[in-house]
Design a protein around this motif. Structure first.
Motif, short mmCIF file in Angstrom:
data_model
loop_
_atom_site.label_atom_id
_atom_site.label_comp_id
_atom_site.label_asym_id
_atom_site.label_seq_id
_atom_site.Cartn_x
_atom_site.Cartn_y
_atom_site.Cartn_z
N ARG A 1 0.83 -1.21 0.00
CA ARG A 1 0.00 0.00 0.00
C ARG A 1 0.87 1.26 0.00
O ARG A 1 0.55 2.25 -0.67
CB ARG A 1 -0.94 -0.02 1.20
N ILE A 2 1.97 1.22 0.75
CA ILE A 2 2.89 2.37 0.76
C ILE A 2 3.48 2.57 -0.64
O ILE A 2 3.53 3.69 -1.15
CB ILE A 2 4.02 2.16 1.79
N ALA A 3 3.91 1.47 -1.26
CA ALA A 3 4.50 1.55 -2.61
C ALA A 3 3.48 2.08 -3.62
O ALA A 3 3.82 2.87 -4.51
CB ALA A 3 5.02 0.18 -3.03
N THR A 4 2.21 1.65 -3.49
CA THR A 4 1.17 2.11 -4.41
C THR A 4 0.92 3.60 -4.27
O THR A 4 0.79 4.33 -5.26
CB THR A 4 -0.14 1.32 -4.16
N LYS A 5 0.86 4.08 -3.02
CA LYS A 5 0.65 5.52 -2.79
C LYS A 5 1.81 6.34 -3.33
O LYS A 5 1.62 7.44 -3.87
CB LYS A 5 0.44 5.79 -1.30
N CYS A 6 3.03 5.82 -3.19
CA CYS A 6 4.20 6.53 -3.73
C CYS A 6 4.10 6.62 -5.25
O CYS A 6 4.36 7.68 -5.84
CB CYS A 6 5.49 5.81 -3.32
N LEU A 7 3.72 5.52 -5.89
CA LEU A 7 3.61 5.50 -7.35
C LEU A 7 2.54 6.47 -7.83
O LEU A 7 2.71 7.15 -8.85
CB LEU A 7 3.30 4.08 -7.83
N GLU A 8 1.44 6.57 -7.09
CA GLU A 8 0.38 7.50 -7.46
C GLU A 8 0.84 8.96 -7.43
O GLU A 8 0.26 9.82 -8.07
CB GLU A 8 -0.82 7.32 -6.52
N ASN A 9 1.92 9.19 -6.66
CA ASN A 9 2.47 10.55 -6.56
C ASN A 9 3.81 10.71 -7.26
O ASN A 9 4.59 11.61 -6.95
CB ASN A 9 2.61 10.93 -5.08
N GLY A 10 4.06 9.80 -8.22
CA GLY A 10 5.20 9.98 -9.10
C GLY A 10 6.53 9.46 -8.62
O GLY A 10 7.57 9.81 -9.21
N VAL A 11 6.54 8.64 -7.58
CA VAL A 11 7.80 8.09 -7.06
C VAL A 11 7.72 6.57 -7.08
O VAL A 11 6.79 5.98 -6.50
CB VAL A 11 8.09 8.58 -5.62
N LEU A 12 8.68 5.93 -7.74
CA LEU A 12 8.69 4.48 -7.83
C LEU A 12 9.44 3.87 -6.65
O LEU A 12 10.65 4.07 -6.48
CB LEU A 12 9.36 4.02 -9.14
N VAL A 13 8.70 3.15 -5.83
CA VAL A 13 9.27 2.40 -4.70
C VAL A 13 8.80 0.96 -4.87
O VAL A 13 7.61 0.71 -5.08
CB VAL A 13 8.78 2.96 -3.35
N VAL A 14 9.72 0.02 -4.79
CA VAL A 14 9.39 -1.38 -5.02
C VAL A 14 9.14 -2.07 -3.68
O VAL A 14 9.94 -1.98 -2.75
CB VAL A 14 10.54 -2.11 -5.76
N SER A 15 8.01 -2.76 -3.59
CA SER A 15 7.71 -3.57 -2.42
C SER A 15 8.15 -5.01 -2.71
O SER A 15 7.61 -5.67 -3.59
CB SER A 15 6.21 -3.54 -2.10
N THR A 16 9.16 -5.48 -1.97
CA THR A 16 9.69 -6.83 -2.20
C THR A 16 8.93 -7.80 -1.30
O THR A 16 9.41 -8.21 -0.26
CB THR A 16 11.19 -6.90 -1.89
N GLY A 17 7.76 -8.15 -1.73
CA GLY A 17 6.89 -8.95 -0.90
C GLY A 17 6.67 -10.35 -1.40
O GLY A 17 7.59 -11.10 -1.70
N SER A 18 5.38 -10.72 -1.57
CA SER A 18 5.00 -12.11 -1.82
C SER A 18 5.47 -12.64 -3.16
O SER A 18 5.53 -13.85 -3.36
CB SER A 18 3.47 -12.24 -1.75
#
Length: 271
Positions: free
Chosen positions: A210-227
């Protein structure tokens, strides 16, 4: 992971087996294979300690410098340069992927003449016509020339890494909600983990996604290394956010990225 004491125990067990079978330790063709800078952790292999072990137990070293080349060492030659070590003397075989610092595809292998000849005659590019397209090889050569001719490229990267961590530490994200699990002063791959250990792994993945998605919506690419890594790795790294620092990023872009991340963390963690 990255535990030299545990590695020593493994090598001692192998040595004990060899002795029980009457084998000499210098008769074996065995390799230790490591990443200089681990892609899934952002941690650096302690090569100074590893070299001592491999020489004590008569092993050869295959070193993957794919993520450290162009980022570590005074001139960007990688972890060997950072630790004051030499190719072929301290690491018999060095592999470097061209898709990171070089901005191309494929890779190169550095070794002595025997290693190079074997690669040329046995590699897929020779046997199956799967060699690198000439324009991509030329692009990698141009990138390498830029690193040699413009040493400020590596210097700028290190300045950006320092600037990012300064902004991160002053933002309140660290250590209130997240902490840096990667090598802060050496790795351009920044890994952030949740400080709240009460959550299950599945809950951590959902929060970080969810944090990564919110960042992407605001123009910043953050990768969530999850499942998505669960089915592909033998050792599963803890759920994290991965941010890549680059030499071309401006100070303003770094400040904005940290601000967007801070807002996303506040929105998700304080709901």
């Amino acid at each position: 992971h990255n535990d030299m004491d545990d590695l020593r125990k493994v090598l001692e067990r192998v040595q004990a087996t060899d002795e029980s079978l009457g084998r000499k330790k210098n008769d074996q063709r065995r390799f230790i294979v490591v990443e200089a800078l681990y892609k899934n952790y952002g941690s650096v292999c302690p090569l100074d300690k590893l070299i001592k072990l491999k020489e004590e137990f008569c092993y050869r070293l295959i070193l993957d410098e794919s993520h450290s080349f162009g980022a570590m060492g005074e001139t960007g030659r990688g972890a060997l340069e950072h630790f004051g070590l030499k190719p072929m003397q301290h690491a018999e075989i060095i592999c470097i992927g061209l898709e990171n610092a070089m901005g191309s595809i494929g890779g190169v292998t550095v070794g002595n003449q025997e290693v190079v000849d074997h690669q040329r005659l046995s590699g897929a590019g020779y046997c199956f016509s799967a060699s690198l397209p000439p324009f991509l090889a030329t692009a990698a050569q141009a990138s390498l020339k830029s690193m040699v001719d413009s040493p400020e490229i590596v210097a700028n990267l290190k300045e950006n890494m320092e600037h990012f961590h300064n902004e991160l530490n002053s933002s309140g994200i660290v250590p209130n909600n997240l902490y840096v699990s990667s090598e802060a002063t050496l790795s351009p791959l920044v890994y952030l983990q949740l400080t709240d250990e009460s959550r299950t792994i599945e809950e951590e993945v959902r929060v970080l996604n969810r944090i990564a998605t919110k960042c992407l919506e605001n123009g910043v690419l953050v990768v969530s290394t999850g499942s998505h890594v669960f089915d592909h790795l033998h050792k599963i790294p803890p759920p994290s956010l991965r941010i890549t620092i680059m030499t071309k990023q401006s100070k303003e872009e770094i400040i904005n990225a940290v601000s967007v991340l801070e807002n996303a963390v506040d929105d998700v963690c304080n709901e």
